[in-house]
Design a protein around this motif. Structure first.
Motif, PDB file in Angstrom:
ATOM      1  N   LEU A   1     -33.379  53.579  -1.275  1.00  0.00           N
ATOM      2  CA  LEU A   1     -34.500  53.791  -2.183  1.00  0.00           C
ATOM      3  C   LEU A   1     -34.215  55.115  -2.879  1.00  0.00           C
ATOM      4  O   LEU A   1     -34.389  56.182  -2.286  1.00  0.00           O
ATOM      5  N   VAL A   2     -33.751  55.049  -4.097  1.00  0.00           N
ATOM      6  CA  VAL A   2     -33.341  56.248  -4.816  1.00  0.00           C
ATOM      7  C   VAL A   2     -34.568  56.922  -5.417  1.00  0.00           C
ATOM      8  O   VAL A   2     -35.284  56.330  -6.229  1.00  0.00           O
ATOM      9  N   VAL A   3     -34.810  58.146  -4.981  1.00  0.00           N
ATOM     10  CA  VAL A   3     -35.827  59.015  -5.587  1.00  0.00           C
ATOM     11  C   VAL A   3     -35.018  60.113  -6.271  1.00  0.00           C
ATOM     12  O   VAL A   3     -34.479  61.004  -5.614  1.00  0.00           O
TER      13      VAL A   3
ATOM     14  N   PHE B   1     -36.497  53.601  -6.794  1.00  0.00           N
ATOM     15  CA  PHE B   1     -36.003  52.255  -7.058  1.00  0.00           C
ATOM     16  C   PHE B   1     -34.860  51.936  -6.105  1.00  0.00           C
ATOM     17  O   PHE B   1     -34.090  52.818  -5.723  1.00  0.00           O
ATOM     18  N   PRO B   2     -34.724  50.678  -5.691  1.00  0.00           N
ATOM     19  CA  PRO B   2     -33.619  50.297  -4.815  1.00  0.00           C
ATOM     20  C   PRO B   2     -32.303  50.286  -5.576  1.00  0.00           C
ATOM     21  O   PRO B   2     -32.241  49.826  -6.726  1.00  0.00           O
ATOM     22  N   ALA B   3     -31.264  50.804  -4.957  1.00  0.00           N
ATOM     23  CA  ALA B   3     -29.973  50.887  -5.654  1.00  0.00           C
ATOM     24  C   ALA B   3     -28.855  51.118  -4.657  1.00  0.00           C
ATOM     25  O   ALA B   3     -29.071  51.561  -3.526  1.00  0.00           O
ATOM     26  N   ASP B   4     -27.653  50.812  -5.112  1.00  0.00           N
ATOM     27  CA  ASP B   4     -26.427  51.267  -4.466  1.00  0.00           C
ATOM     28  C   ASP B   4     -25.926  52.476  -5.245  1.00  0.00           C
ATOM     29  O   ASP B   4     -25.988  52.490  -6.486  1.00  0.00           O
ATOM     30  N   VAL B   5     -25.439  53.473  -4.528  1.00  0.00           N
ATOM     31  CA  VAL B   5     -24.926  54.689  -5.169  1.00  0.00           C
ATOM     32  C   VAL B   5     -23.477  54.875  -4.732  1.00  0.00           C
ATOM     33  O   VAL B   5     -23.169  54.871  -3.533  1.00  0.00           O
ATOM     34  N   VAL B   6     -22.605  55.038  -5.723  1.00  0.00           N
ATOM     35  CA  VAL B   6     -21.176  55.187  -5.480  1.00  0.00           C
ATOM     36  C   VAL B   6     -20.791  56.648  -5.683  1.00  0.00           C
ATOM     37  O   VAL B   6     -21.105  57.246  -6.720  1.00  0.00           O
TER      38      VAL B   6
ATOM     39  N   VAL C   1     -34.820  56.796   1.913  1.00  0.00           N
ATOM     40  CA  VAL C   1     -34.818  57.508   0.640  1.00  0.00           C
ATOM     41  C   VAL C   1     -33.519  58.282   0.479  1.00  0.00           C
ATOM     42  O   VAL C   1     -33.116  59.057   1.365  1.00  0.00           O
ATOM     43  N   LEU C   2     -32.876  58.083  -0.658  1.00  0.00           N
ATOM     44  CA  LEU C   2     -31.731  58.898  -1.063  1.00  0.00           C
ATOM     45  C   LEU C   2     -32.203  59.786  -2.209  1.00  0.00           C
ATOM     46  O   LEU C   2     -32.632  59.289  -3.259  1.00  0.00           O
TER      47      LEU C   2
END
Length: 505
Positions: free
Chosen positions: A10-12, A20-25, A53-54
């Motif tokens: 869950l990217v804040v 928002f939900p996401a993949d982070v590279v 939360v990321l």
């Protein structure tokens, strides 16, 4: 193949926008891609976030880790909270720029803030030299403020007098040099000698140099007590005259005269902002403050430096005059208030033989000994070489909540990490914001709070590629569980690590 895929977070992102939900590279230390959850590419390492939360790493806008960040390579107190950057050089007193005698005086004056780390060689004399020393390897990033009190000590000395024109010119040159070498602004400690001996014209002259560099002024102003509102107004006016950005450091409204009056401060700040001023502030999410016991004394007693203060504490007539300021008139060191000794709790001593005082209030010690609190205070200071630290239980919860809601607020721990029982904010500030003031009390929303602690602070520090979860940014990140994140450090056990902070890069 990329270095790291953080899957299904869950990217804040630090902007205040909804999470928002996401993949982070992450690749090469930077964020290379933010994509829909489950769509990220293969990577050497895959971390399942499971909708935790990321967020960007937290930025501590008021840290006193100037030596501890070097002495303790792991810097667990801050890293375990998710802090990836600290702002050092606070309250006008730090270790660059210095010469040999100034280094010794500063070390004695702020021993309660930084301790005396065994084996740590203080081999620098300039701001650039100190920053080079940090660059040799620390656990998190750091920014630095040129400390105005140290500059004044180096050029004017420790006497309570106006600076001469040549001395002002030399101070201007030193501040300009420190900014050119990498400092982001200038701090003052206007209740601490010798910075407190500067008048407003001197501060304006120095702040003009700060403004030329695009930096900001971060004052610990002249009163947080009886004269708090006037002191805040003074700093706003200094920066208006200088054309300089202002960061109001540990912006509190403490002591009995200020209970419930945060709205007056915030209205003043709003008026200035609406008039075009560039202002931010920081605060910590606790009621008690923390400083040195010597800081309570009237300013005249500290003129001339530590040896002069100790001499006065050894003189019966001077002791009586100091006691009168503390107990009857109101000491400027206690922000114009008469000291309530029941609120002054000893948190640390340098001499082991004095450790029985730790955790006790000065009032309790005085009652046990059948002596006046002022006399107990004086004897502690003399026996401990002025290194005694205290907690000061003078905060107001309504004020704390009102200030942290403000549109220019950022987070700062004001943490002293040394001493037997330091303030728990050293280990708990950022999880406490997220656990107590977001989840439990709903004073701030999650995304808003993260914005306060990351993106807004990064903007003040002019960190153009840190402070957000965004493609191209450095991957200074923290992963935490919003359902469990919580500080566990207490006043009785202040070095307990927070829970719910899973990873920090």
């Amino acid at each position: 193949m990329t270095d790291l895929l953080i899957r299904d977070a869950l990217v804040v992102d630090g902007t205040g926008a909804p999470g928002f939900p996401a993949d982070v590279v992450v690749d090469g230390g930077r964020i290379r891609e933010v994509t829909a959850a489950g769509r990220g590419p293969s990577a050497r390492r895959i971390l399942a976030a499971d909708r935790r939360v990321l967020a960007p790493g937290f930025i501590d806008m008021h840290a006193h880790s100037d030596l501890q960040i070097l002495a303790d390579p792991a810097h667990t107190a801050k890293v375990s909270q998710g802090v990836t950057c600290e702002l050092l050089g606070q309250d006008g007193l730090s270790f660059a720029p210095v010469d040999g005698p100034t280094r010794e005086l500063i070390g004695r004056q702020v021993a309660g803030w930084n301790g005396e780390p065994a084996g740590l060689e203080l081999g620098w004399d300039s701001v650039g030299g100190y920053l080079d020393r940090l660059d040799r390897g620390i656990a998190c990033h750091a920014a630095y403020l040129v400390p105005q009190g140290t500059v004044r000590m180096l050029i004017v000395g420790t006497d309570d007098r106006p600076a001469t024109e040549p001395e002002r010119a030399r101070m201007v040159a030193l501040v300009r040099q420190g900014l050119a070498e990498g400092a982001v602004g200038m701090s003052s400690g206007l209740t601490y000698p010798p910075g407190m001996f500067a008048d407003d014209d001197e501060l304006v002259e120095l702040c003009r140099v700060v403004a030329e560099s695009g930096g900001f002024y971060a004052p610990h102003h002249r009163s947080y007590g009886v004269g708090a509102l006037a002191a805040y107004a003074e700093m706003i006016e200094v920066c208006r005259r200088a054309g300089c950005a202002l960061h109001l450091t540990h912006a509190t409204m403490n002591f009995e005269p200020n209970r419930g009056r945060a709205g007056e401060l915030l209205a003043m700040i709003d008026d200035a902002l609406d008039g075009g001023a560039d202002i931010t502030l920081d605060s910590y999410p606790y009621l008690p403050g923390s400083t040195t016991l010597a800081a309570l004394l009237p300013s005249w007693a500290a003129a001339g430096g530590p040896d002069a203060l100790l001499a006065r504490l050894g003189d019966a007539a001077a002791r009586a005059r100091i006691a009168d300021a503390l107990d009857r008139v109101g000491s400027d060191g206690c922000h114009g208030c008469v000291v309530d000794w029941s609120t002054i709790q000893i948190s640390g001593v340098a001499r082991p033989e004095l450790s029985a005082a730790v955790g006790r209030s000065v009032a309790e010690l005085a009652a046990e000994q059948g002596r006046s609190p002022a006399e107990v205070c004086f004897d502690l200071l003399v026996r401990d070489g002025l290194a005694t630290t205290i907690l000061q239980h003078v905060g107001d919860e309504d004020n704390v909540r009102a200030i942290m809601r403000h549109r220019v607020h950022t987070g700062g721990s004001d943490a002293i990490l040394v001493g037997q029982r330091p303030h728990p904010r050293g280990w708990g500030t950022f999880p406490r914001y997220l656990g107590r003031y977001v989840r439990e009390l709903a004073v701030l929303g999650l995304e808003d709070c993260v914005h306060h602690l990351t993106g807004r602070a990064a903007a003040r520090l002019r960190l153009v590629d840190r402070g957000l979860v965004r493609v191209g940014q450095h991957a200074d990140l923290v992963l935490f569980d919003p359902a469990t994140v919580q500080d566990t450090a207490t006043f009785e056990d202040p070095r307990r690590q927070a829970v719910g902070i899973d990873m920090c890069w």
